[in-house]
Design a protein around this motif. Sequence first.
Motif, PDB file in Angstrom:
ATOM      1  N   VAL A 140       8.355  68.987  63.815  1.00 34.86           N
ATOM      2  CA  VAL A 140       8.235  70.407  63.510  1.00 34.86           C
ATOM      3  C   VAL A 140       6.771  70.821  63.535  1.00 34.86           C
ATOM      4  N   ILE A 141       6.527  71.943  64.185  1.00 32.57           N
ATOM      5  CA  ILE A 141       5.197  72.546  64.182  1.00 32.57           C
ATOM      6  C   ILE A 141       5.408  74.047  63.998  1.00 32.57           C
ATOM      7  N   CYS A 142       4.723  74.631  63.056  1.00 36.90           N
ATOM      8  CA  CYS A 142       4.881  76.054  62.746  1.00 36.90           C
ATOM      9  C   CYS A 142       6.337  76.401  62.435  1.00 36.90           C
ATOM     10  N   GLY A 143       7.030  75.478  61.789  1.00 36.62           N
ATOM     11  CA  GLY A 143       8.402  75.726  61.374  1.00 36.62           C
ATOM     12  C   GLY A 143       9.457  75.632  62.458  1.00 36.62           C
ATOM     13  N   VAL A 144       9.055  75.186  63.658  1.00 36.31           N
ATOM     14  CA  VAL A 144       9.986  75.103  64.776  1.00 36.31           C
ATOM     15  C   VAL A 144       9.974  73.679  65.329  1.00 36.31           C
ATOM     16  N   ARG A 145      11.155  73.160  65.651  1.00 37.80           N
ATOM     17  CA  ARG A 145      11.236  71.830  66.250  1.00 37.80           C
ATOM     18  C   ARG A 145      10.689  71.894  67.673  1.00 37.80           C
ATOM     19  N   VAL A 146       9.704  71.081  67.966  1.00 41.08           N
ATOM     20  CA  VAL A 146       9.049  71.080  69.271  1.00 41.08           C
ATOM     21  C   VAL A 146      10.055  70.864  70.397  1.00 41.08           C
ATOM     22  N   GLU A 147      10.969  69.937  70.187  1.00 39.95           N
ATOM     23  CA  GLU A 147      11.926  69.606  71.241  1.00 39.95           C
ATOM     24  C   GLU A 147      12.941  70.714  71.505  1.00 39.95           C
ATOM     25  N   ASP A 148      13.042  71.699  70.610  1.00 34.15           N
ATOM     26  CA  ASP A 148      13.991  72.798  70.773  1.00 34.15           C
ATOM     27  C   ASP A 148      13.388  74.049  71.423  1.00 34.15           C
ATOM     28  N   ILE A 149      12.099  74.041  71.663  1.00 33.36           N
ATOM     29  CA  ILE A 149      11.440  75.208  72.271  1.00 33.36           C
ATOM     30  C   ILE A 149      11.859  75.283  73.737  1.00 33.36           C
ATOM     31  N   GLU A 150      12.399  76.417  74.131  1.00 34.36           N
ATOM     32  CA  GLU A 150      12.916  76.565  75.487  1.00 34.36           C
ATOM     33  C   GLU A 150      11.877  77.048  76.492  1.00 34.36           C
ATOM     34  N   GLU A 151      10.904  77.827  76.061  1.00 35.31           N
ATOM     35  CA  GLU A 151       9.891  78.363  76.966  1.00 35.31           C
ATOM     36  C   GLU A 151       8.907  77.231  77.313  1.00 35.31           C
ATOM     37  N   PRO A 152       8.803  76.869  78.582  1.00 33.07           N
ATOM     38  CA  PRO A 152       8.011  75.698  78.978  1.00 33.07           C
ATOM     39  C   PRO A 152       6.536  75.722  78.544  1.00 33.07           C
ATOM     40  N   VAL A 153       5.848  76.826  78.750  1.00 33.49           N
ATOM     41  CA  VAL A 153       4.428  76.869  78.385  1.00 33.49           C
ATOM     42  C   VAL A 153       4.266  76.775  76.872  1.00 33.49           C
ATOM     43  N   MET A 154       5.095  77.471  76.125  1.00 34.14           N
ATOM     44  CA  MET A 154       5.020  77.395  74.666  1.00 34.14           C
ATOM     45  C   MET A 154       5.302  75.970  74.199  1.00 34.14           C
ATOM     46  N   GLN A 155       6.247  75.317  74.828  1.00 31.84           N
ATOM     47  CA  GLN A 155       6.544  73.941  74.434  1.00 31.84           C
ATOM     48  C   GLN A 155       5.344  73.032  74.694  1.00 31.84           C
ATOM     49  N   GLU A 156       4.635  73.227  75.806  1.00 35.02           N
ATOM     50  CA  GLU A 156       3.447  72.405  76.081  1.00 35.02           C
ATOM     51  C   GLU A 156       2.348  72.679  75.051  1.00 35.02           C
ATOM     52  N   ILE A 157       2.171  73.926  74.688  1.00 29.81           N
ATOM     53  CA  ILE A 157       1.179  74.276  73.661  1.00 29.81           C
ATOM     54  C   ILE A 157       1.533  73.589  72.350  1.00 29.81           C
ATOM     55  N   ARG A 158       2.796  73.626  71.990  1.00 27.07           N
ATOM     56  CA  ARG A 158       3.237  72.999  70.739  1.00 27.07           C
ATOM     57  C   ARG A 158       3.196  71.477  70.814  1.00 27.07           C
ATOM     58  N   HIS A 159       3.409  70.912  72.002  1.00 31.70           N
ATOM     59  CA  HIS A 159       3.221  69.469  72.160  1.00 31.70           C
ATOM     60  C   HIS A 159       1.783  69.105  71.788  1.00 31.70           C
ATOM     61  N   LEU A 160       0.840  69.865  72.324  1.00 33.36           N
ATOM     62  CA  LEU A 160      -0.565  69.592  72.022  1.00 33.36           C
ATOM     63  C   LEU A 160      -0.845  69.767  70.532  1.00 33.36           C
ATOM     64  N   ASP A 161      -0.342  70.836  69.952  1.00 38.64           N
ATOM     65  CA  ASP A 161      -0.529  71.056  68.511  1.00 38.64           C
ATOM     66  C   ASP A 161       0.000  69.874  67.704  1.00 38.64           C
ATOM     67  N   LYS A 162       1.163  69.383  68.080  1.00 44.19           N
ATOM     68  CA  LYS A 162       1.788  68.270  67.358  1.00 44.19           C
ATOM     69  C   LYS A 162       0.942  67.002  67.487  1.00 44.19           C
ATOM     70  N   LEU A 163       0.424  66.737  68.675  1.00 42.35           N
ATOM     71  CA  LEU A 163      -0.414  65.554  68.879  1.00 42.35           C
ATOM     72  C   LEU A 163      -1.699  65.632  68.059  1.00 42.35           C
ATOM     73  N   ILE A 164      -2.302  66.816  67.996  1.00 42.12           N
ATOM     74  CA  ILE A 164      -3.519  66.988  67.194  1.00 42.12           C
ATOM     75  C   ILE A 164      -3.195  66.813  65.713  1.00 42.12           C
ATOM     76  N   ASP A 165      -2.054  67.316  65.273  1.00 41.17           N
ATOM     77  CA  ASP A 165      -1.626  67.104  63.889  1.00 41.17           C
ATOM     78  C   ASP A 165      -1.460  65.615  63.587  1.00 41.17           C
ATOM     79  N   GLU A 166      -0.862  64.892  64.520  1.00 43.28           N
ATOM     80  CA  GLU A 166      -0.679  63.455  64.325  1.00 43.28           C
ATOM     81  C   GLU A 166      -2.026  62.745  64.222  1.00 43.28           C
ATOM     82  N   LEU A 167      -2.980  63.155  65.041  1.00 47.50           N
ATOM     83  CA  LEU A 167      -4.329  62.584  64.969  1.00 47.50           C
ATOM     84  C   LEU A 167      -4.931  62.843  63.597  1.00 47.50           C
TER      85      LEU A 167
END
Length: 116
Positions: A77-104
């Motif tokens: 979850v990032i910003c209250g939304v499950r990353v894997e459930d985001i349907e818009e491709p560009v938004m999902q890539e942005i959230r992938h990056l956000d999630k990776l930075i959070d993990e770091l």
Amino acid sequence: MTKHRIYTTSFRSVYPYYVTKAEKKDRNKEEVDEIIRWLTGYSQEQLEDQLDKQTDFETFFEEAPTLNPSRRMIKGVICGVRVEDIEEPVMQEIRHLDKLIDELATGKSMEKILRK
């Protein structure tokens, strides 16, 4: 339908926040760059060129040389939304990056962050 504001925001304007978030948790810029390169396929030189050009987020991801196929393993979850459930491709890539930075920033090892 209007695009989300983040699409037209320059990647360069957000990049320092990624680095600051990492540095606050005793991580570093090099690790942030490694994550971005892993996700997008940019070389360090290409990444720096994108930053210099002040490329917006949408273009940054659309021009990415090779989006890493292992990014599909990024879950959570990032910003209250499950990353894997985001349907818009560009938004999902942005959230992938956000999630990776959070993990770091939470202290995960680079091996786990990069799904090795």
